[in-house]
Design a protein around this motif. Structure first.
Motif, short mmCIF file in Angstrom:
data_model
loop_
_atom_site.label_atom_id
_atom_site.label_comp_id
_atom_site.label_asym_id
_atom_site.label_seq_id
_atom_site.Cartn_x
_atom_site.Cartn_y
_atom_site.Cartn_z
N LYS A 31 -5.19 -3.60 3.44
CA LYS A 31 -4.85 -4.32 2.21
C LYS A 31 -6.05 -4.49 1.29
CE LYS A 31 -0.85 -6.80 4.03
NZ LYS A 31 -0.14 -8.08 4.18
N THR A 32 -7.24 -4.54 1.84
CA THR A 32 -8.43 -4.71 1.00
C THR A 32 -9.25 -3.42 0.88
OG1 THR A 32 -9.76 -5.43 2.92
CG2 THR A 32 -8.63 -7.15 1.64
N ASN B 36 -4.46 -0.81 -5.27
CA ASN B 36 -4.44 -2.12 -4.62
C ASN B 36 -3.02 -2.55 -4.27
OD1 ASN B 36 -7.24 -2.91 -4.49
ND2 ASN B 36 -7.19 -3.02 -6.71
N CYS C 153 -2.08 -0.50 -1.17
CA CYS C 153 -2.78 -1.03 0.00
C CYS C 153 -2.16 -2.35 0.47
CB CYS C 153 -4.26 -1.25 -0.32
SG CYS C 153 -5.24 0.27 -0.45
N THR C 154 -1.75 -3.16 -0.48
CA THR C 154 -1.27 -4.50 -0.15
C THR C 154 0.19 -4.53 0.28
OG1 THR C 154 -2.83 -5.40 -1.76
CG2 THR C 154 -1.07 -6.87 -1.01
N HIS C 155 1.04 -3.72 -0.37
CA HIS C 155 2.47 -3.89 -0.19
C HIS C 155 3.22 -2.73 0.46
CE1 HIS C 155 2.57 -7.67 -2.37
NE2 HIS C 155 1.82 -7.13 -3.31
N ASP D 55 5.15 -2.68 4.11
CA ASP D 55 5.20 -4.02 4.72
C ASP D 55 6.51 -4.21 5.49
OD1 ASP D 55 2.80 -4.74 3.74
OD2 ASP D 55 3.51 -6.24 2.32
#
Length: 388
Positions: free
Chosen positions: A246-247, A9, A12-14, A17
């Motif tokens: 991200k999800t 997670n 996926c999220t960071h 970026d």
């Protein structure tokens, strides 16, 4: 922090970026420009060269998720697949392709490769020995797909990758059905990993994209073909895909759980002849799947021989009978009329694809609601059949 040590997670999220240095926003800024300066700059940027800010950022995320050194993002899954294949093949070469595979890839092989003087052969099965039997002195690529579309066959990734390495052959895999959440083929020695990012990476049935991940050396080779074929992705879609990923881990884990429960339900259903899902202990390659997958995926197929499938689709209220897969909403298709319609009936029969096979992409809805939808549709079709 080493990206290999971050949780899914978190990656996926960071990972990858873009920093909003001007306004300090929490999401990556979107750079829509297709024209960038070429003087006094370190990088001459152009969308078709896969090096705009959003493209570069997304590719870092994709590479990290697949444990690869680098990645390229394309306008569709087939753009990624065809570009990667043509990057490593030329006139006089030969490719070994897995027998059970996505119909679009099959169609590309049988309609396009011979135009360029490239020979190909399909395996009789999907065991390592089946691939070894097809290797010729001029074989340059071995191509596999596991779990396969639509029958969820499981190929020994490490075994095929090692076979390819021993012979000096490039190994490629379509990892779409698994997603990077459930399977990381590079960890098993595969050279090039391909995805239709339209599916689990996009995850909301509103993005069309493709991905190639590999070592930097192999990506450099793909890049030389990619800039000529021009299959790059628009900046806005790149940004949307980065947002959607991200999800991905959360979505895929929910879909894994739903697929397992649905497979167990269907396996006991009186109207279902057979269920194809590697999570079931009855699947012939269940143990192999356990050894190379982190989860069994959100896809399954099942045979429904005594129910008119066209009527069954029409009476579904919640599950959508539409093309494509892996969205948050559950969908079904008939492979013989959609994903594998371009294959001849004989070739479909060779793969084991029956006219009454249904491919089922599990979404994130409550499993009880999905089961109820299947039950009510079958009941209506049965009632209509009796009354007729």
């Amino acid at each position: 922090m080493d990206s290999n040590k971050k949780g899914l997670n978190t990656l996926c999220t960071h990972e990858g970026d873009l920093e909003d240095k001007q306004f300090k926003g929490v999401v990556s800024p979107l750079y829509m420009s297709t024209a960038y300066a070429f003087d006094d700059v370190d990088i001459k940027r152009y969308p078709r060269y896969y090096n705009t800010p959003n493209q570069e950022a997304l590719c870092k995320k994709l590479a990290a998720l697949e444990h690869a050194e680098a990645a390229l993002i394309f306008g569709s899954g087939m753009a990624a697949i065809s570009t990667a294949l043509m990057a490593f093949l030329q006139a006089g070469d030969h490719i070994v392709l897995q027998q059970t595979m996505y119909g679009g890839t099959y169609h590309f092989a049988v309609t396009q490769l011979n135009k360029y003087g490239i020979d190909y052969s399909f395996t009789d099965g999907w065991n390592v020995e089946d691939f070894e039997k097809e290797i010729r002195p001029n074989t340059k690529v071995i191509y596999i797909e596991t779990p396969s579309n639509p029958l969820l066959t499981i190929t020994d990734i490490a075994g095929v990758a090692q076979l390819a390495k021993n012979k000096g052959i490039v190994s490629m895999i379509d990892n779409t059905f698994a997603s990077p959440i459930n399977q990381n083929p590079i960890d098993f020695g595969v050279d090039v990993v391909l995805h239709s990012a339209t599916k689990y990476m996009g995850g909301h049935s509103d993005i069309c994209a493709g991905v190639v991940t590999a070592s930097q050396e192999h990506i450099d080779i793909v890049f030389q073909s990619a800039i000529c074929f021009g299959g790059s992705l628009s900046e806005y879609t790149v940004w949307l895909l980065e947002r959607s990923i991200k999800t991905m881990a959360i979505r895929v884990k929910a879909q894994n759980e739903n697929a397992m429960k649905m497979a167990e339900y269907l396996a006991k259903h009186a109207e279902v002849e057979q269920v194809y899902y590697p999570g079931l202990e009855t699947h012939p390659d269940h143990e192999l799947a356990k050894s190379q997958m982190n989860g069994f995926g959100g896809m399954l197929s099942f045979d429904l021989p005594n129910v008119d499938t066209s009527l069954f689709f029409k009476h579904l209220k919640l599950i959508k009978p539409v093309m494509s897969l892996a969205g948050v909403e559950s969908t079904m298709i008939s492979p013989v009329t959609t994903s594998h319609a371009l294959m001849s009936p004989e070739d479909r029969e060779k793969q084991g694809i029956k006219d009454y096979l249904i491919r089922f992409s599990l979404g994130i809805e409550e499993i009880e609601d999905l089961i109820e939808d299947i039950e009510q549709s079958i009941a209506k079709v049965k009632a209509l059949t009796v009354s007729a």
